[in-house]
Design an enzyme around this catalytic site. Sequence first.
Site, mmCIF file in Angstrom:
data_model
loop_
_atom_site.group_PDB
_atom_site.id
_atom_site.type_symbol
_atom_site.label_atom_id
_atom_site.label_comp_id
_atom_site.label_asym_id
_atom_site.label_seq_id
_atom_site.Cartn_x
_atom_site.Cartn_y
_atom_site.Cartn_z
ATOM 1 N N GLU A 157 0.733 -1.167 -0.117
ATOM 2 C CA GLU A 157 0.051 -0.097 0.023
ATOM 3 C C GLU A 157 0.912 1.285 -0.019
ATOM 4 O OE1 GLU A 157 -2.731 -0.490 3.145
ATOM 5 O OE2 GLU A 157 -3.823 -2.029 2.417
ATOM 6 N N ASN A 200 2.329 -4.898 -3.035
ATOM 7 C CA ASN A 200 0.799 -5.624 -2.596
ATOM 8 C C ASN A 200 0.231 -4.288 -2.606
ATOM 9 O OD1 ASN A 200 -1.033 -7.603 -2.318
ATOM 10 N ND2 ASN A 200 -1.083 -6.885 -0.015
ATOM 11 N N HIS A 235 -10.142 -6.428 -2.196
ATOM 12 C CA HIS A 235 -11.078 -6.006 -1.186
ATOM 13 C C HIS A 235 -12.388 -5.290 -1.791
ATOM 14 C CE1 HIS A 235 -8.999 -7.429 2.361
ATOM 15 N NE2 HIS A 235 -8.003 -6.646 2.106
ATOM 16 N N GLU A 264 -5.798 -10.798 -1.130
ATOM 17 C CA GLU A 264 -6.612 -10.404 0.004
ATOM 18 C C GLU A 264 -8.025 -10.388 -0.268
ATOM 19 O OE1 GLU A 264 -5.430 -7.234 2.376
ATOM 20 O OE2 GLU A 264 -3.143 -7.663 1.824
ATOM 21 N N ASP A 266 -12.031 -10.422 -0.538
ATOM 22 C CA ASP A 266 -13.413 -10.606 -0.081
ATOM 23 C C ASP A 266 -14.241 -9.476 -0.632
ATOM 24 O OD1 ASP A 266 -12.757 -8.305 1.165
ATOM 25 O OD2 ASP A 266 -12.370 -9.030 3.113
HETATM 26 C C1 XIL Z 1 -5.951 -6.312 8.357
HETATM 27 C C2 XIL Z 1 -6.537 -7.530 9.334
HETATM 28 O O1 XIL Z 1 -7.608 -8.056 8.679
HETATM 29 C C3 XIL Z 1 -6.889 -6.881 10.565
HETATM 30 O O2 XIL Z 1 -7.221 -7.900 11.774
HETATM 31 C C4 XIL Z 1 -6.195 -5.720 11.233
HETATM 32 O O3 XIL Z 1 -6.832 -5.211 12.360
HETATM 33 C C5 XIL Z 1 -5.933 -4.766 10.325
HETATM 34 O O4 XIL Z 1 -5.375 -5.339 9.239
HETATM 35 N N1 XIL Z 1 -4.850 -4.779 3.713
HETATM 36 C C6 XIL Z 1 -4.062 -5.292 4.050
HETATM 37 C C7 XIL Z 1 -4.158 -6.204 5.444
HETATM 38 O O5 XIL Z 1 -2.915 -5.581 3.635
HETATM 39 O O6 XIL Z 1 -2.840 -6.539 6.261
HETATM 40 C C8 XIL Z 1 -5.145 -5.781 6.181
HETATM 41 O O7 XIL Z 1 -5.487 -6.801 7.338
HETATM 42 C C9 XIL Z 1 -6.685 -5.564 5.396
HETATM 43 C C10 XIL Z 1 -6.202 -4.329 4.511
#
Ligand code: XIL
Length: 661
Positions: A157, A200, A235, A264, A266
């Site tokens: 990020e 990422n 996401h 990641e 969802d």
């Molecule tokens: C999130 C986790 O799912 C949570 O449990 C934590 O509190 C915060 O981080 N992008 C990412 C992940 O790269 O590491 C994040 O994970 C979600 C968004």
Amino acid sequence: MPGSTRQFARCLLGLFVALLFTLPAFSQLRNAAAGRLSVGAAVNIDAFNNTSGEPQYRPTLSREYNMLVAENVMKFDTIHPAQNTYNFTQADQLVAFAQANGMKVRGHVLIWHNQIPSWVTNGNFTRDQVIAIMQDHITTVMQHFAGKVVAWDVVNEAVSDNNGAMRTDSFWFQKIGQDYIQMAYQFARQADPNAKLYYNDYEIEQPGPKADTAFSIVSGLRQQGLIDGIGWQMHKVNPFRITSANETNAARFLNLGLEMTVTEMDIRQTLPSTPTSLQQQALGYGDVMRFCLTRCAALVTWGFTDKFSWVPGTFPGQGDALPFDMNYQPKPAYTAMLNELGGTLPAPTGLAATAGNAQVSLTWNAVTGATSYNVKRATTSGGPYVLAGTATGTSFTNTGLTNGTTYFFVVSAVSSSGESPNSAEVSATPSGGTAGFTIAFSPTSLTVNQGASGTSTINITRTNFTSGIACTASGMPSGVSATFNPTSTTGNSIAMTLAAAATATAGGPTNITVSCTGGTLPARTATLTLTVGGGGGNGGVTVTPAVASSSPFFNELQVRLANTQTISALTVTVVIQRTTGVSFSGQYNTIGGQITQSNSSTTSAITYTFRLSSGTLAPATSGRTFAAQASGSGTAHPTSGDTWTATYTVGGQNFTQTGTF
Ligand code: XIL
């Protein structure tokens, strides 16, 4: 075979048998995806370690996925909580689990602006010190996991959401400047040259300024040979579909020679979800799997069960973003992914349950292509289900259940490529206990007249008892005998007939005891009360035939009937021989209108019938007359060959008397 070789062979066999029984009961996504791409999920460490509270978490994870990523426990704040302290305990647990279950591990994450401990951010370090901290962190963590983690998100990020600008408020950017990115990849390459190094980020799957910036960062790193992969977090918000814009955007990253992973995924939705929204969500999941099949090294979701997802805590009012529901049951999203992998079987139909004693027997229809079936059980409708067992055929008996508890069952079909959705649910409540039976008479009292018989049914109620049952009777008055039909039965009734001889002692009621036995069980008894009616074998009906008139021109034959008990059905028939010149001339009776009279003639006989209308009764009386008249000429009619018959019912018994005039 020499002893040591035999021992070795036995050892091998033991190992094989042990393996057979430790393999997961069924393997799904990961089997269907095998050899094509990895399927992974982020692991919530609390659920993972709560093996008693979340007994389905680990089995589902290892059954469905062949890759995992730590949702949090490889992040800086957990793994490197103080400058000289590294805490690998939890991350090592995940790696050990992955290795034990043939799963790969993604490393997430080395350098990110979030989840950095305060010793770093509040340490007032110089640029060089921060660079040194970064190098130490990357080197120590990567070398700890060298050979165990296939790919690392080195930088996460780095691009902001503001029109493709760098995330300038990141601690790393502020302390080091934009160079921090290149440095991180250099340190990573040195630390573990065998690990794939990824960049990422989220929302870089969509073409636009943010994707463009990410693209130019990775292009530069690629030219220096410092990066191997691009991670799209994905996401997403329901409804989400892959478009050609995503594909075009993927192509430019892939053209750099990078591998790609959806890291990641969802697809969140506003709660509560509905069947329709879940189907919509499934389209998105199916799309991403299809997209990935030709492009990705791995498709990783950010968790797998809706019970453990970052979504509800981060996006209030939203959730249900993952492929398994709160009860670890596969959702349409799961089925859609499996579909894309060609692994779908239809759900079994025709599931039926029969409750037994502490057990439930299930049958269902075969599913083409299934190699086995998973039988799942719950104590509340809709789950959560536990695996009650597997079957290779289309039936299964689940034993060891608690009588009186209602159980809910579903069945799914399994093949090497995956598991079908669950069948419709059925329920059953086992009951019983010790095997046994009870008996009862119907009716419980009988009146049988002398010379007649009566029948009562012995009804058998069985509980978990299937043996033959046979009965005997005792306590009959003299002249009464009992017979049983059938003499023994595995069914549910036996007819008992009590026959009273004409000479049986009239009177009663008398208790008749019937005793029935079956298997090794003690006898069950039931009592019937018997009254033997008088009547000496005719039910108290005396029939006296008489020739009232026999002349050349007129005959009258009479049947005179006296009864001591009410008659409930009566037919009197007189047959007069039809000699030359003789024909019917009339009939009458002294009872009246409740008697239906009829007659018929042939060339040889005239038949007179008198029938008591059904439903009417003939009370006891000392005399009734049924008269049959004929007329003719010539010689007198010879009445001696004429016949009479009286058929009647008294006290539920049928009697017939016949005679000649
Ligand atoms: C999130 C986790 O799912 C949570 O449990 C934590 O509190 C915060 O981080 N992008 C990412 C992940 O790269 O590491 C994040 O994970 C979600 C968004």
